[in-house]
Design a protein around this motif. Structure first.
Motif, PDB file in Angstrom:
ATOM      1  N   GLU A   1      18.111  18.101  15.984  1.00 52.53           N
ATOM      2  CA  GLU A   1      17.773  16.770  15.454  1.00 52.53           C
ATOM      3  C   GLU A   1      17.638  15.695  16.538  1.00 52.53           C
ATOM      4  O   GLU A   1      17.607  14.508  16.237  1.00 52.53           O
ATOM      5  N   GLU A   2      17.537  16.138  17.808  1.00 49.96           N
ATOM      6  CA  GLU A   2      17.386  15.185  18.915  1.00 49.96           C
ATOM      7  C   GLU A   2      16.082  15.491  19.656  1.00 49.96           C
ATOM      8  O   GLU A   2      15.668  16.657  19.758  1.00 49.96           O
ATOM      9  N   GLU A   3      15.481  14.464  20.211  1.00 51.58           N
ATOM     10  CA  GLU A   3      14.308  14.660  21.060  1.00 51.58           C
ATOM     11  C   GLU A   3      14.799  15.203  22.396  1.00 51.58           C
ATOM     12  O   GLU A   3      15.439  14.481  23.176  1.00 51.58           O
ATOM     13  N   ARG A   4      14.463  16.427  22.697  1.00 52.90           N
ATOM     14  CA  ARG A   4      14.975  17.087  23.895  1.00 52.90           C
ATOM     15  C   ARG A   4      14.060  16.858  25.107  1.00 52.90           C
ATOM     16  O   ARG A   4      14.507  16.835  26.241  1.00 52.90           O
ATOM     17  N   GLN A   5      12.777  16.755  24.825  1.00 50.44           N
ATOM     18  CA  GLN A   5      11.817  16.599  25.919  1.00 50.44           C
ATOM     19  C   GLN A   5      10.619  15.843  25.385  1.00 50.44           C
ATOM     20  O   GLN A   5      10.238  16.013  24.214  1.00 50.44           O
ATOM     21  N   ARG A   6      10.025  15.015  26.264  1.00 48.44           N
ATOM     22  CA  ARG A   6       8.880  14.217  25.838  1.00 48.44           C
ATOM     23  C   ARG A   6       7.785  14.291  26.886  1.00 48.44           C
ATOM     24  O   ARG A   6       8.055  14.279  28.097  1.00 48.44           O
ATOM     25  N   GLY A   7       6.563  14.369  26.410  1.00 45.80           N
ATOM     26  CA  GLY A   7       5.418  14.352  27.302  1.00 45.80           C
ATOM     27  C   GLY A   7       4.951  12.934  27.544  1.00 45.80           C
ATOM     28  O   GLY A   7       5.621  11.960  27.187  1.00 45.80           O
ATOM     29  N   ASN A   8       3.791  12.792  28.133  1.00 45.83           N
ATOM     30  CA  ASN A   8       3.278  11.492  28.525  1.00 45.83           C
ATOM     31  C   ASN A   8       2.507  10.835  27.377  1.00 45.83           C
ATOM     32  O   ASN A   8       1.292  10.674  27.441  1.00 45.83           O
ATOM     33  N   PHE A   9       3.214  10.467  26.351  1.00 47.59           N
ATOM     34  CA  PHE A   9       2.612   9.801  25.185  1.00 47.59           C
ATOM     35  C   PHE A   9       3.339   8.488  24.932  1.00 47.59           C
ATOM     36  O   PHE A   9       4.542   8.387  25.163  1.00 47.59           O
ATOM     37  N   PRO A  10       2.600   7.476  24.448  1.00 50.14           N
ATOM     38  CA  PRO A  10       3.217   6.156  24.230  1.00 50.14           C
ATOM     39  C   PRO A  10       4.223   6.181  23.085  1.00 50.14           C
ATOM     40  O   PRO A  10       4.276   7.138  22.297  1.00 50.14           O
ATOM     41  N   ASP A  11       4.978   5.105  22.993  1.00 46.96           N
ATOM     42  CA  ASP A  11       6.023   5.002  21.970  1.00 46.96           C
ATOM     43  C   ASP A  11       5.465   4.963  20.549  1.00 46.96           C
ATOM     44  O   ASP A  11       6.230   5.094  19.588  1.00 46.96           O
ATOM     45  N   ARG A  12       4.161   4.776  20.432  1.00 42.36           N
ATOM     46  CA  ARG A  12       3.553   4.814  19.085  1.00 42.36           C
ATOM     47  C   ARG A  12       3.760   6.181  18.440  1.00 42.36           C
ATOM     48  O   ARG A  12       3.678   6.330  17.220  1.00 42.36           O
ATOM     49  N   PHE A  13       3.995   7.170  19.274  1.00 47.90           N
ATOM     50  CA  PHE A  13       4.248   8.526  18.790  1.00 47.90           C
ATOM     51  C   PHE A  13       5.770   8.723  18.693  1.00 47.90           C
ATOM     52  O   PHE A  13       6.474   8.601  19.697  1.00 47.90           O
ATOM     53  N   SER A  14       6.233   8.994  17.505  1.00 46.49           N
ATOM     54  CA  SER A  14       7.664   9.230  17.322  1.00 46.49           C
ATOM     55  C   SER A  14       7.845  10.414  16.392  1.00 46.49           C
ATOM     56  O   SER A  14       6.912  10.836  15.704  1.00 46.49           O
TER      57      SER A  14
ATOM     58  N   SER B   1      10.262  19.166  10.702  1.00 49.17           N
ATOM     59  CA  SER B   1      10.035  18.015  11.573  1.00 49.17           C
ATOM     60  C   SER B   1       8.865  17.177  11.083  1.00 49.17           C
ATOM     61  O   SER B   1       7.994  17.658  10.348  1.00 49.17           O
ATOM     62  N   GLU B   2       8.885  15.912  11.470  1.00 51.22           N
ATOM     63  CA  GLU B   2       7.783  15.000  11.212  1.00 51.22           C
ATOM     64  C   GLU B   2       7.308  14.387  12.517  1.00 51.22           C
ATOM     65  O   GLU B   2       8.114  14.136  13.423  1.00 51.22           O
ATOM     66  N   LEU B   3       6.008  14.138  12.576  1.00 50.43           N
ATOM     67  CA  LEU B   3       5.411  13.399  13.675  1.00 50.43           C
ATOM     68  C   LEU B   3       4.816  12.129  13.079  1.00 50.43           C
ATOM     69  O   LEU B   3       4.043  12.205  12.120  1.00 50.43           O
ATOM     70  N   ASN B   4       5.210  10.986  13.598  1.00 45.23           N
ATOM     71  CA  ASN B   4       4.690   9.706  13.139  1.00 45.23           C
ATOM     72  C   ASN B   4       3.871   9.066  14.251  1.00 45.23           C
ATOM     73  O   ASN B   4       4.284   9.063  15.422  1.00 45.23           O
ATOM     74  N   VAL B   5       2.729   8.533  13.861  1.00 45.90           N
ATOM     75  CA  VAL B   5       1.906   7.792  14.811  1.00 45.90           C
ATOM     76  C   VAL B   5       1.610   6.427  14.211  1.00 45.90           C
ATOM     77  O   VAL B   5       1.070   6.346  13.099  1.00 45.90           O
ATOM     78  N   ASN B   6       1.993   5.371  14.928  1.00 46.42           N
ATOM     79  CA  ASN B   6       1.747   3.998  14.465  1.00 46.42           C
ATOM     80  C   ASN B   6       0.511   3.415  15.137  1.00 46.42           C
ATOM     81  O   ASN B   6       0.077   3.886  16.194  1.00 46.42           O
ATOM     82  N   ALA B   7      -0.024   2.383  14.526  1.00 49.30           N
ATOM     83  CA  ALA B   7      -1.146   1.634  15.104  1.00 49.30           C
ATOM     84  C   ALA B   7      -2.221   2.575  15.625  1.00 49.30           C
ATOM     85  O   ALA B   7      -2.560   2.558  16.818  1.00 49.30           O
ATOM     86  N   LEU B   8      -2.743   3.382  14.753  1.00 48.33           N
ATOM     87  CA  LEU B   8      -3.711   4.410  15.134  1.00 48.33           C
ATOM     88  C   LEU B   8      -4.908   3.858  15.884  1.00 48.33           C
ATOM     89  O   LEU B   8      -5.456   2.790  15.549  1.00 48.33           O
ATOM     90  N   LEU B   9      -5.314   4.613  16.907  1.00 47.12           N
ATOM     91  CA  LEU B   9      -6.509   4.301  17.693  1.00 47.12           C
ATOM     92  C   LEU B   9      -7.544   5.401  17.455  1.00 47.12           C
ATOM     93  O   LEU B   9      -7.195   6.519  17.057  1.00 47.12           O
ATOM     94  N   LEU B  10      -8.797   5.076  17.736  1.00 52.18           N
ATOM     95  CA  LEU B  10      -9.841   6.090  17.584  1.00 52.18           C
ATOM     96  C   LEU B  10      -9.527   7.321  18.432  1.00 52.18           C
ATOM     97  O   LEU B  10      -9.791   8.463  18.027  1.00 52.18           O
ATOM     98  N   GLY B  11      -8.927   7.111  19.592  1.00 55.06           N
ATOM     99  CA  GLY B  11      -8.596   8.200  20.509  1.00 55.06           C
ATOM    100  C   GLY B  11      -7.490   9.114  20.017  1.00 55.06           C
ATOM    101  O   GLY B  11      -7.225  10.144  20.639  1.00 55.06           O
ATOM    102  N   ASP B  12      -6.845   8.734  18.914  1.00 53.32           N
ATOM    103  CA  ASP B  12      -5.804   9.603  18.349  1.00 53.32           C
ATOM    104  C   ASP B  12      -6.401  10.713  17.490  1.00 53.32           C
ATOM    105  O   ASP B  12      -5.689  11.604  17.027  1.00 53.32           O
ATOM    106  N   SER B  13      -7.706  10.651  17.276  1.00 51.27           N
ATOM    107  CA  SER B  13      -8.370  11.713  16.510  1.00 51.27           C
ATOM    108  C   SER B  13      -8.238  13.023  17.269  1.00 51.27           C
ATOM    109  O   SER B  13      -8.642  13.123  18.436  1.00 51.27           O
ATOM    110  N   ALA B  14      -7.673  14.028  16.615  1.00 50.07           N
ATOM    111  CA  ALA B  14      -7.393  15.300  17.282  1.00 50.07           C
ATOM    112  C   ALA B  14      -6.812  16.278  16.280  1.00 50.07           C
ATOM    113  O   ALA B  14      -6.535  15.928  15.128  1.00 50.07           O
TER     114      ALA B  14
END
Lengths: 116, 115
Positions: free
Chosen positions: B52-65, B74-87
């Motif tokens: 239940e803890e984040e053990r490792q994080r890559g190079n992504f902004p805090d908008r990704f939680s 698990s859940e992945l949340n992305v705030n303030a979506l940008l066009l570049g988040d399309s994937a």
């Protein structure tokens, strides 16, 4: 910094040809793990093999074989007598034992097209 | 033996919105990792959860939680979506082992389109 390079973007072969997919990696760790994954058009990544840095023995599994050479930092993948079902994107990946978790660093992939 | 499952399969959102993606690990696995795969690229590591803890994080902004629940999902949340988040967002599960890096098993992914 860790990095995985797959220089071949696309490869096209005819069925029954042998094909080798190249993978070169960079890492500062002495203990690390190398992987190959297959991604068919459905999108789901399928695990193929894992090797650790202390085991340079080549491995063969059916038509698949892997050549790991620490001296050249390479982990190449050969498909013998290719088949149409082998058409997919293949990814090489690296994971370093010294990191907190087990993140995989992927190359950009090689798209293999096998025609009949 | 159920493999890794993800929901939803596809999602269309508008710039600025927020999105939540879900993942259930393979039976017996306790570690969940999230990856982002842009079109024509290899997957990029976002973060990994264990106990239940984040053990490792890559190079992504805090908008990704993210979050991991007691049942290891698990859940992945992305705030303030940008066009570049399309994937394609891929979830992978594995069994934690202190001295080895076990293979990660991937789910089918969630295709996110931001318009």
């Amino acid at each position: 910094a860790q990095k995985v390079t797959q220089a071949q973007t696309e490869i096209s072969v005819v069925e029954k040809e042998d094909v080798t997919l190249d993978c070169v990696y960079e890492t500062r760790d002495t203990t690390y793990y190398l992987f190959w994954y297959k991604q068919p058009p459905s999108g789901e990544l399928v695990f193929l093999i894992r090797r650790n840095s202390f085991d340079e023995q080549n491995e063969i599994s059916g038509r698949y074989s892997w050549n790991f050479q620490k001296s050249t930092s390479s982990f190449n993948f050969t498909i013998t007598a290719s088949q149409v079902v082998d058409s997919a994107v293949y990814f090489c990946a690296l994971s370093e034992a010294g990191q907190a978790g087990t993140a995989l660093i992927f190359g950009k992939g090689t798209t293999l097209s096998v025609s009949s | 033996d159920a493999g890794v499952t993800q929901s939803p399969t596809h999602l269309i959102k508008t710039r600025g919105q927020q999105v939540t993606l879900r993942c259930s690990p393979k039976s017996g696995h306790d570690t969940v990792s999230w990856y982002q795969q842009a079109l024509g690229q290899g997957p990029q590591f976002i973060f990994q959860y264990y106990e239940e803890e984040e053990r490792q994080r890559g190079n992504f902004p805090d908008r990704f939680s993210g979050h991991q629940f007691p049942n290891y999902s698990s859940e992945l949340n992305v705030n303030a979506l940008l066009l570049g988040d399309s994937a394609l967002y891929l979830c992978a599960s594995s069994l934690a082992y202190r001295d080895n890096s076990y293979e990660q098993y991937f789910g089918p992914g969630t295709r996110l389109t931001v318009t």
